[in-house]
Write an enzyme that holds these catalytic residues in place. Structure first.
Site, PDB file in Angstrom:
ATOM      1  N   ASN A  16       0.947   2.747  10.244  1.00 37.25           N
ATOM      2  CA  ASN A  16       1.953   3.727  10.605  1.00 37.25           C
ATOM      3  C   ASN A  16       2.093   4.798   9.512  1.00 37.25           C
ATOM      4  OD1 ASN A  16       4.101   4.752  12.225  1.00 37.25           O
ATOM      5  ND2 ASN A  16       4.580   2.660  12.821  1.00 37.25           N
ATOM      6  N   CYS A  17       2.751   5.874   9.868  1.00 37.07           N
ATOM      7  CA  CYS A  17       2.996   7.016   8.970  1.00 37.07           C
ATOM      8  C   CYS A  17       3.512   6.547   7.622  1.00 37.07           C
ATOM      9  CB  CYS A  17       4.003   7.956   9.623  1.00 37.07           C
ATOM     10  SG  CYS A  17       4.626   9.270   8.557  1.00 37.07           S
ATOM     11  N   PRO A  18       3.010   7.053   6.492  1.00 39.68           N
ATOM     12  CA  PRO A  18       2.000   8.108   6.374  1.00 39.68           C
ATOM     13  C   PRO A  18       0.596   7.566   6.077  1.00 39.68           C
ATOM     14  CG  PRO A  18       3.046   7.823   4.248  1.00 39.68           C
ATOM     15  CD  PRO A  18       3.590   6.731   5.170  1.00 39.68           C
ATOM     16  N   LEU A  19       0.378   6.260   6.287  1.00 35.48           N
ATOM     17  CA  LEU A  19      -0.895   5.661   5.860  1.00 35.48           C
ATOM     18  C   LEU A  19      -2.148   6.307   6.454  1.00 35.48           C
ATOM     19  CD1 LEU A  19       0.033   1.879   5.528  1.00 35.48           C
ATOM     20  CD2 LEU A  19      -0.527   3.484   3.705  1.00 35.48           C
TER      21      LEU A  19
END
Lengths: 78, 169
Positions: A16-19
């Site tokens: 999930n964000c920001p990965l």
């Protein structure tokens, strides 16, 4: 199947964000100019985020396709 | 390409939920070829400790959803309405809520605060610890991770004066 040839693949499914953005940047940094990265993600937010990231960094999302909740981005390093 | 943009963030909160935004934004800024500085002050300062022990305290934020990270999807959808008289007084409630939030984040593929902090440092984000807060709350440099700079309001403002984005978290 896409006809775009990619030299590097990155699996960000389940992240999930920001990965997805952080991992994409890290991978792109290790690539040569003109090479294409195939990045796969399930985060729906990655669609607008990848576009924004590309706009700012100058890399190009050559193609984006989606199938069964999986987004595939082809990103050409500037 | 446009000139390098600069992001300046003040991190003033030390709960687990508020620990996320500074590290998410700073690491993403670096990934977008921006410069980023995070100034840690007051309750944000412990986020620089080697072991981050940030917790959530649901009674301080009534808008925080209380959901279970396990069970059937219907069960996971339930937003448990826990009265403040319980969440604020029951021993161990904050620890339980913290475990649930960490588990939920993990299941949803969200990085830990420690991972994001590491990614910030790897990508050149600068961390500045507020010297005054260190004196007031009795923190020593030995408690913090390596690579931290130390300074005060003027140090932050010198950078922020040229920043394109300045945020107080």
């Amino acid at each position: 199947m896409s006809a775009i040839a990619s030299s590097v693949e990155l699996d960000c499914k389940g992240l999930n964000c920001p990965l997805p953005i952080l991992k994409t940047k890290k991978t792109i940094d290790g690539m040569q100019s003109g090479e294409v990265l195939k990045m796969m993600a399930t985060d729906p937010g990655s669609v607008s985020d990848m576009a924004s990231w590309a706009n700012r960094t100058g890399n190009e999302v050559v193609e984006h396709e989606e199938a069964a909740g999986i987004h595939i981005f082809y990103i050409k390093k500037k | 390409m446009a000139e390098t943009k600069k992001l300046a963030i003040i991190a003033s909160q030390g709960t687990l939920d508020w620990a996320y935004p500074p590290f998410i934004l700073a690491s993403t800024a670096a990934a977008m070829d921006m410069e980023a500085v995070v100034f840690f002050t007051f309750y944000g300062l412990p986020l620089l400790k080697k072991e981050i022990d940030a917790k959530v305290a649901p009674h301080t934020n009534p808008a925080m959803p209380m959901k279970m990270p396990f069970g059937s999807s219907g069960f996971q959808e339930i937003n448990w309405q826990v009265p403040n008289i319980i969440s604020g007084n029951m021993p161990g409630f904050d620890n339980m809520a913290t475990s649930l939030m960490k588990e939920t984040f993990k299941k949803k593929g969200v990085a830990t605060v420690e991972q994001l902090r590491e990614m910030c440092q790897e990508s050149g984000v600068r961390f500045i610890a507020c010297q005054m807060t260190m004196e007031v709350f009795g923190f020593s440099k030995e408690e913090f991770i390596d690579g931290v700079e130390y300074g005060g309001a003027a140090t932050f403002l010198e950078y922020a004066a040229d920043a394109d984005i300045s945020l107080f978290v």
